[in-house]
Design an enzyme around this catalytic site. Structure first.
Site, short mmCIF file in Angstrom:
data_model
loop_
_atom_site.label_atom_id
_atom_site.label_comp_id
_atom_site.label_asym_id
_atom_site.label_seq_id
_atom_site.Cartn_x
_atom_site.Cartn_y
_atom_site.Cartn_z
CG ASP A 1 -12.09 54.28 -4.81
OD1 ASP A 1 -11.84 53.14 -4.40
OD2 ASP A 1 -12.67 55.14 -4.11
CG HIS B 1 -6.84 50.63 0.98
ND1 HIS B 1 -7.56 50.81 2.14
CD2 HIS B 1 -7.74 50.72 -0.04
CE1 HIS B 1 -8.84 51.01 1.84
NE2 HIS B 1 -8.97 50.95 0.52
#
Length: 315
Positions: A146, A218
């Site tokens: 991330d 995403h």
């Protein structure tokens, strides 16, 4: 003298404590007084363990600004706008203040957060408290790295610090959301299916080729550009969190930007879709349960709002 910004740009922390507060009616003066002592507490606690790289960012919500300061709101400070897509929703939840504490040791993050809260006493109520941690090699609980593209250094500073609003140079904006993951549903997907949801390969974190990346991934929906085709960035400091013995596992989204509209654009793409209805596939496995927007003033403003405002007005 140049303004001193809050420590928004830092290296990856090992731990974080994020506390969202509301202000009790009639206790505004106590809160104002407590805010002026924040930087002194941060220095006192961090000085004892410099290797822990302790930092804290303080943010102020729109309603709290109006209650605490007899000053015009910063240009882009407003309540977090809820989003209601055809399938998924991003709620707007209470938040007058936020303390974003992070560092390399959880015990010292906890200690700094405790010391920072003490002067506020019963003038505030904790409405959300997250204990975040580094998970494996900078991954979220879904198993993907991330924050890969989050800008650092000078590029990061240009991304997060305001430079075009007189009196607010060096300040920033912060949007936070708590996302809860449906780990059972996510783990039922194959690795290849998960990679199509995210837009990256899971093991090595390499972005999928454009012709293999779904439009509802995403990564695709969070890549936005300005009118000239320049990609717009934000600084992400997301943290995994979870409680064993419960279903509360997730990611606490922490996004900093000089213009909160950049983050809001990304969120509209995610929840409303781009084109409309083409929502972010990650939302089928990750549910937003909170959402708040904060202004991040300079350290000078925290120490002495009146003097900082007077200095800005005369410069």
């Amino acid at each position: 003298m140049p303004v001193q910004s809050q420590p928004v740009i830092v290296g990856p922390p090992a731990a974080a404590v994020i506390i969202v507060l509301t202000i009790e009616s009639g206790r505004e003066q106590q809160v104002s007084d407590a805010l002026t002592g924040v930087t002194g507490i941060m220095r006192a606690v961090s000085f004892r363990a410099p290797e822990a790289e302790l930092t804290c960012v303080v943010g102020i919500g729109a309603d709290a600004w109006d209650r605490l300061f007899d000053l015009p709101r910063p240009r882009d400070l407003h309540r977090f706008a809820p989003l209601a897509g055809p399938t998924h929703h991003a709620p707007s939840t209470a938040g007058d203040l936020i303390l974003h504490v992070r560092g390399q040791r959880f015990d010292l993050c906890f200690e700094l957060a405790r010391q920072l809260l003490a002067p506020f006493g019963r003038a505030v109520t904790v409405v959300d408290e997250i204990h975040g941690f580094t998970y494996l090699d900078q991954r979220d609980l879904l198993g993907f790295v991330d924050g890969t593209e989050s800008p650092k250094g000078a590029e990061g500073a240009a991304t997060v610090f305001i430079d075009d609003e007189p009196g607010h140079e060096g300040a920033s904006y912060l949007i936070v959301q708590k996302y809860l993951h449906d780990m059972e549903a996510w783990n039922a997907l194959s690795v290849e299916q998960q990679e199509l949801v995210i837009g990256r390969r899971k093991l090595d974190d390499i972005e999928l080729p454009d012709d293999a990346k779904p439009s509802n991934s995403h990564l695709a929906l969070n890549t936005i550009t300005d009118d000239d085709g320049n990609e717009l960035d934000i600084v992400r400091e997301n943290m995994p969190f979870g409680r064993l013995g419960s279903d509360e596992f997730g990611t606490y989204f922490i996004g900093y930007a000089a213009d909160p509209g950049v983050i809001e654009h990304m969120l509209r793409n995610m929840f409303l879709g781009d084109p409309p209805g083409n929502h972010d596939r990650i939302l089928d496995f990750s549910t937003a349960v909170t959402g708040s927007l904060f202004y991040v003033p300079t350290l000078d403003f925290l120490d002495d709002p009146e003097s900082a405002s007077t200095a800005s007005a005369s410069s």
